[in-house]
Design a protein around this motif. Structure first.
Motif, mmCIF file in Angstrom:
data_model
loop_
_atom_site.group_PDB
_atom_site.id
_atom_site.type_symbol
_atom_site.label_atom_id
_atom_site.label_comp_id
_atom_site.label_asym_id
_atom_site.label_seq_id
_atom_site.Cartn_x
_atom_site.Cartn_y
_atom_site.Cartn_z
ATOM 1 N N LEU A 49 46.136 41.795 24.360
ATOM 2 C CA LEU A 49 46.884 40.717 23.709
ATOM 3 C C LEU A 49 46.938 39.474 24.585
ATOM 4 O O LEU A 49 46.832 38.342 24.105
ATOM 5 N N ILE B 155 43.737 37.455 24.323
ATOM 6 C CA ILE B 155 43.619 36.694 23.066
ATOM 7 C C ILE B 155 44.611 35.537 23.030
ATOM 8 O O ILE B 155 44.247 34.386 22.749
ATOM 9 N N ILE B 156 45.884 35.835 23.313
ATOM 10 C CA ILE B 156 46.929 34.814 23.179
ATOM 11 C C ILE B 156 46.735 33.660 24.151
ATOM 12 O O ILE B 156 47.059 32.504 23.839
ATOM 13 N N THR C 232 44.190 32.200 24.731
ATOM 14 C CA THR C 232 43.208 31.253 24.173
ATOM 15 C C THR C 232 43.756 30.513 22.947
ATOM 16 O O THR C 232 43.072 29.667 22.382
ATOM 17 N N ILE C 233 44.983 30.834 22.546
ATOM 18 C CA ILE C 233 45.558 30.223 21.343
ATOM 19 C C ILE C 233 46.432 29.026 21.725
ATOM 20 O O ILE C 233 47.420 29.176 22.457
ATOM 21 N N GLY D 73 42.206 41.553 14.015
ATOM 22 C CA GLY D 73 41.313 40.616 14.698
ATOM 23 C C GLY D 73 42.063 39.407 15.218
ATOM 24 O O GLY D 73 43.247 39.206 14.925
ATOM 25 N N LYS D 74 41.375 38.593 15.989
ATOM 26 C CA LYS D 74 41.989 37.424 16.606
ATOM 27 C C LYS D 74 42.554 36.465 15.569
ATOM 28 O O LYS D 74 43.660 35.936 15.730
ATOM 29 N N GLN D 75 41.810 36.209 14.489
ATOM 30 C CA GLN D 75 42.255 35.239 13.495
ATOM 31 C C GLN D 75 43.555 35.658 12.820
ATOM 32 O O GLN D 75 44.418 34.826 12.541
ATOM 33 N N LEU E 138 45.863 37.582 14.157
ATOM 34 C CA LEU E 138 46.923 37.441 15.158
ATOM 35 C C LEU E 138 47.361 35.982 15.246
ATOM 36 O O LEU E 138 48.560 35.682 15.324
ATOM 37 N N ILE E 139 46.399 35.067 15.223
ATOM 38 C CA ILE E 139 46.714 33.633 15.254
ATOM 39 C C ILE E 139 47.561 33.252 14.048
ATOM 40 O O ILE E 139 48.573 32.545 14.166
#
Length: 211
Positions: free
Chosen positions: A20, A23-24, A26-27, A110-112, A114-115
């Motif tokens: 997590l 990924i996070i 990069t958001i 997936g990442k999208q 989560l975003i």
């Protein structure tokens, strides 16, 4: 300076936290201000750390995500909570919703997604993964079907008359209804009780103390 939403993660599996974080980080618009592996530890840290969104595992030893959510929702009502789980059983989701979550996503997301979940919850909205929404809809439908299968007071009255060996005409006369209506009631009773004969119906009624 950009007003970043502060995220805290609690999960008893460090690999989940590490994933997590990757990924996070990069958001845009979010920053991770801490993480830990137990709900009790999380509560201690939250008293000293400013947090906007809490990502919590549902199944944890000692204190579950449901219990943690209840406590956080009561002690820190400003913190939005997103539940994380490998599974999406409707009963668990319902308990988490009742406890006060704003979102529920699966760990294989997936990442999208989560975003999308983070952005919606940060904006004050709720987010539930499509699979979760589907499970809730199925559960709601089953609940409706169960509700529709309940015997009415009139149907119970007729079952008790059947138990006394009354025929359709006697029942119709006593209830001031037509024999056709009695026949319809009997068909509905057999369907709802999933029985085919009077013997089967009476057995069903005795077991459930209807008569």
């Amino acid at each position: 300076m950009e007003n970043l939403k502060r995220i805290f993660i609690v999960d008893d599996h460090q690999m989940v936290i590490d994933g997590l974080r990757l990924i996070i980080n990069t958001i845009p618009g979010f920053e991770i201000v801490g993480d830990c592996n137990s709900a009790h530890q999380a509560l201690d840290i939250l008293t000293e750390t400013a947090v906007d969104i809490l990502l919590t595992d549902v199944s944890m030893p000692e204190m579950s995500g449901i219990e943690l959510t209840r406590v956080v929702h009561k002690k820190f009502p400003h913190i939005k909570i997103i539940a994380l789980s490998m599974f999406g059983e409707a009963q668990v989701v319902a308990e988490m919703i009742d406890a006060g979550i704003s979102g529920y996503i699966l760990k294989n997301t997936g990442k999208q997604e989560l975003i999308e979940a983070l952005n919606k919850v940060a904006e004050g909205q709720n987010y539930f993964a499509p699979e979760i929404t589907l499970q809730l809809m199925k559960s709601f439908k089953r609940g409706q079907e169960s509700e529709s299968s309940r015997l009415t007071d009139r149907e119970i009255e007729i079952i008790r008359m059947i138990e006394q060996d009354f025929g359709n005409k006697q029942i119709a006369d006593l209830l001031f209804i037509s024999e056709r209506t009695v026949e319809t009631h009997r068909k509905n009773i057999l369907r709802k009780t999933n029985t085919q004969t009077v013997v089967g119906l009476l057995k069903y009624a005795y077991e459930r103390k209807i008569i």
